[in-house]
Scaffold this motif. Structure first.
Motif, mmCIF file in Angstrom:
data_model
loop_
_atom_site.group_PDB
_atom_site.id
_atom_site.type_symbol
_atom_site.label_atom_id
_atom_site.label_comp_id
_atom_site.label_asym_id
_atom_site.label_seq_id
_atom_site.Cartn_x
_atom_site.Cartn_y
_atom_site.Cartn_z
ATOM 1 N N CYS A 1 0.831 -1.218 0.000
ATOM 2 C CA CYS A 1 0.000 0.000 0.000
ATOM 3 C C CYS A 1 0.859 1.258 0.000
ATOM 4 O O CYS A 1 0.434 2.302 -0.466
ATOM 5 C CB CYS A 1 -0.986 -0.002 1.162
ATOM 6 S SG CYS A 1 -0.364 0.715 2.694
ATOM 7 N N GLY A 2 2.063 1.161 0.561
ATOM 8 C CA GLY A 2 3.023 2.250 0.443
ATOM 9 C C GLY A 2 3.093 3.229 1.599
ATOM 10 O O GLY A 2 4.016 4.040 1.650
ATOM 11 N N ILE A 3 2.141 3.147 2.518
ATOM 12 C CA ILE A 3 2.147 4.137 3.594
ATOM 13 C C ILE A 3 3.378 3.974 4.497
ATOM 14 O O ILE A 3 3.975 4.955 4.927
ATOM 15 C CB ILE A 3 0.847 4.048 4.429
ATOM 16 C CG1 ILE A 3 -0.349 4.535 3.614
ATOM 17 C CG2 ILE A 3 0.973 4.842 5.720
ATOM 18 C CD1 ILE A 3 -0.382 6.033 3.371
ATOM 19 N N CYS A 4 3.789 2.761 4.772
ATOM 20 C CA CYS A 4 4.950 2.570 5.659
ATOM 21 C C CYS A 4 6.264 2.722 4.909
ATOM 22 O O CYS A 4 7.322 2.797 5.535
ATOM 23 C CB CYS A 4 4.901 1.194 6.331
ATOM 24 S SG CYS A 4 5.392 -0.188 5.255
ATOM 25 N N THR A 5 6.216 2.731 3.572
ATOM 26 C CA THR A 5 7.441 2.573 2.781
ATOM 27 C C THR A 5 8.464 3.702 2.976
ATOM 28 O O THR A 5 9.656 3.413 3.171
ATOM 29 C CB THR A 5 7.097 2.394 1.291
ATOM 30 O OG1 THR A 5 6.063 1.405 1.189
ATOM 31 C CG2 THR A 5 8.309 1.951 0.500
ATOM 32 N N PRO A 6 8.061 4.967 2.935
ATOM 33 C CA PRO A 6 9.089 6.006 3.138
ATOM 34 C C PRO A 6 9.823 5.845 4.474
ATOM 35 O O PRO A 6 11.053 5.961 4.520
ATOM 36 C CB PRO A 6 8.280 7.312 3.098
ATOM 37 C CG PRO A 6 7.060 6.972 2.295
ATOM 38 C CD PRO A 6 6.741 5.547 2.647
ATOM 39 N N GLY A 7 9.087 5.566 5.533
ATOM 40 C CA GLY A 7 9.708 5.381 6.842
ATOM 41 C C GLY A 7 10.582 4.143 6.874
ATOM 42 O O GLY A 7 11.671 4.150 7.463
ATOM 43 N N MET A 8 10.109 3.075 6.242
ATOM 44 C CA MET A 8 10.904 1.837 6.181
ATOM 45 C C MET A 8 12.226 2.093 5.465
ATOM 46 O O MET A 8 13.289 1.652 5.922
ATOM 47 C CB MET A 8 10.147 0.757 5.393
ATOM 48 C CG MET A 8 9.036 0.080 6.136
ATOM 49 S SD MET A 8 9.671 -1.122 7.320
ATOM 50 C CE MET A 8 8.088 -1.719 7.948
ATOM 51 N N VAL A 9 12.155 2.784 4.335
ATOM 52 C CA VAL A 9 13.360 3.014 3.536
ATOM 53 C C VAL A 9 14.351 3.870 4.328
ATOM 54 O O VAL A 9 15.555 3.584 4.353
ATOM 55 C CB VAL A 9 12.995 3.677 2.192
ATOM 56 C CG1 VAL A 9 14.248 4.149 1.459
ATOM 57 C CG2 VAL A 9 12.204 2.698 1.314
ATOM 58 N N LEU A 10 13.852 4.891 5.004
ATOM 59 C CA LEU A 10 14.758 5.761 5.761
ATOM 60 C C LEU A 10 15.350 5.038 6.961
ATOM 61 O O LEU A 10 16.536 5.200 7.272
ATOM 62 C CB LEU A 10 14.042 7.045 6.168
ATOM 63 C CG LEU A 10 13.790 7.984 4.979
ATOM 64 C CD1 LEU A 10 12.770 9.045 5.334
ATOM 65 C CD2 LEU A 10 15.084 8.625 4.491
ATOM 66 N N ALA A 11 14.538 4.218 7.637
ATOM 67 C CA ALA A 11 15.090 3.437 8.754
ATOM 68 C C ALA A 11 16.148 2.476 8.230
ATOM 69 O O ALA A 11 17.204 2.291 8.849
ATOM 70 C CB ALA A 11 13.973 2.693 9.482
#
Lengths: 144, 280
Positions: free
Chosen positions: A93-103
């Motif tokens: 869905c993509g909502i967690c993706t920016p945070g996942m990538v930065l972590a």
């Protein structure tokens, strides 16, 4: 107030206690950073402050004075981690993706699976079951 | 954020002394450090405070030092700082274990030990460690400094002996003799708030503290006395059951918490010495 945003010196006017999340989205127009829970539990709003992952929903704007803030926009779109997430099903869905990538970006080079699990434990995903995310992160041997 | 931002104000002191002057002269101010508790309240509109003093820039409150057998943790030392500290690893590995289970890395990078103490949640993961280590809370105001034993710091649910003009400037932890033990029981290792959290030391006299089983973290002196005098584990469990007052809430039930507390006591006491501390 001056700080560094995705590599550029910027000056932004906002209430000193505004959430960094809101300043990024509403004053800077960077809507890649998502709000999930608003209480530091889900990690969707993760950005890097001086290279360190934080929940931008819990950081007052005043506390990034002079700091270097990195959001997902700072990776440009063709960063190896972003490509790996897209290719290996690490994003649904993509909502967690920016945070996942930065972590994931904040992990050192060549993290072990255990280091990836611990490093991403503060980022919740309701779609992938995490395995595809771990595969994506592990497939980028030396995240710069 | 449900709190109206326009109603809030913040002062930015230049130094610790300046911060203490502001706390003396400006009426009640809520100190801000890593904001991992305060901003949850602001986000949900449940924090009545509107005036704050931001301590985050006061580098003199950072740092973890060991001297004369005492570990001194500056008020702005984060959980990540504690996890990485060789002094903590060598002297008080259960503090490292506890800090690794606070939230996720994002929270550990920002949240501070002193903030965990000041917030005073009965579920605070680090608090049972400070209770068994017999830590000292170093408080300072414009009038001077006073030192409060951690085990006398709380007076009730989220209530402490601190005055509104005081700040926690450091937590001091004496050398701890004996095997150390820490367990957090929650829904998930990361993020989840504990259902029961226990720290113990198997030293010359056993020391035991539990979180999430009463209005404050509790040191179990009667249970310690029972074990010190040679009571069986079954007898000690009966004493423990009378020493705790768990409740039903969103995270667990009183019955479950009581049973887990008894089980943790038995597991700790039954482990051969020297006890492992739970993580590499």
């Amino acid at each position: 107030m001056e700080f560094r945003l995705n590599g550029a010196e910027v000056e932004v006017e906002a209430h000193p206690l505004a959430r960094l999340l809101d300043v990024l989205r509403e004053e800077c127009g960077l809507t890649g950073t998502k709000e999930g829970c608003g209480e530091g539990e889900c990690g969707a709003c993760t950005v890097l402050v001086d290279g360190v992952p934080v929940c931008s929903c819990l950081v007052p704007f005043a506390q990034v004075r002079g700091a270097a803030v990195t959001t997902i926009e700072g990776l440009g779109g063709d960063h190896p981690l972003q490509l790996a997430f897209a290719e290996l099903g690490g994003a649904q869905c993509g909502i967690c993706t920016p945070g996942m990538v930065l972590a994931a970006l904040s992990l050192g080079p060549n993290p072990t699976l255990e280091e990836v699990r611990v490093g991403l434990a503060g980022n919740l995903c309701r779609c992938t079951g995490y395995e595809a995310i771990y595969r994506a992160v592990m497939s980028v041997p030396a995240a710069p | 954020m449900r709190t109206s931002i326009s109603t809030l104000s913040v002062l930015h002191p230049r130094s610790l002394d300046h911060a203490l002057e502001l706390l003396r002269d400006e009426g009640t101010l809520v100190p801000l450090a890593g904001c991992t508790d305060v901003y949850v309240g602001l986000n949900f509109g449940t924090l009545p405070a509107t005036r704050f003093v931001d301590l985050w820039g006061l580098d003199e409150l950072r740092g973890i030092e060991a001297a004369d057998g005492v570990l001194r943790v500056g008020a702005l030392a984060t959980h990540t700082d504690l996890v990485r500290s060789p002094e903590v690893r060598a002297r008080l590995p259960i503090l490292r274990d506890a800090c690794r289970e606070v939230g996720g890395v994002q929270i550990q990078n920002r949240g501070t030990l002193a903030g965990n103490v000041a917030n005073g949640s009965p579920a605070g993961d680090t608090l049972p460690v400070l209770a068994v280590a017999e830590a000292t809370v170093v408080l300072r105001s414009a009038d001077g400094e006073r030192r409060v034993p951690f085990n006398g710091f709380y007076t009730g649910y989220r209530a402490t002996v601190m005055r509104p003009d005081e700040l926690i400037v450091a937590i001091e932890i004496p050398a701890v003799e004996g095997g150390q033990w820490f367990r957090k029981v929650g829904t998930r290792a990361a993020q989840a708030i504990s259902k029961v959290v226990m720290a113990a030391v198997r030293g010359p006299r056993p020391r035991i503290a539990l979180g999430s089983v009463g209005p404050t973290v509790v040191r179990l002196s009667a249970t310690e006395d029972a074990l010190a005098s040679g009571a069986s584990i079954a007898e000690a469990q009966r004493v423990l059951a009378d020493e705790i007052t768990p409740i039903d809430d969103v995270r667990s039930t009183a019955d479950y918490r009581r049973q887990v507390a008894l089980n943790l006591l038995a597991r700790w006491w039954g482990e051969p010495e020297p006890t492992a501390t739970g993580s590499a």
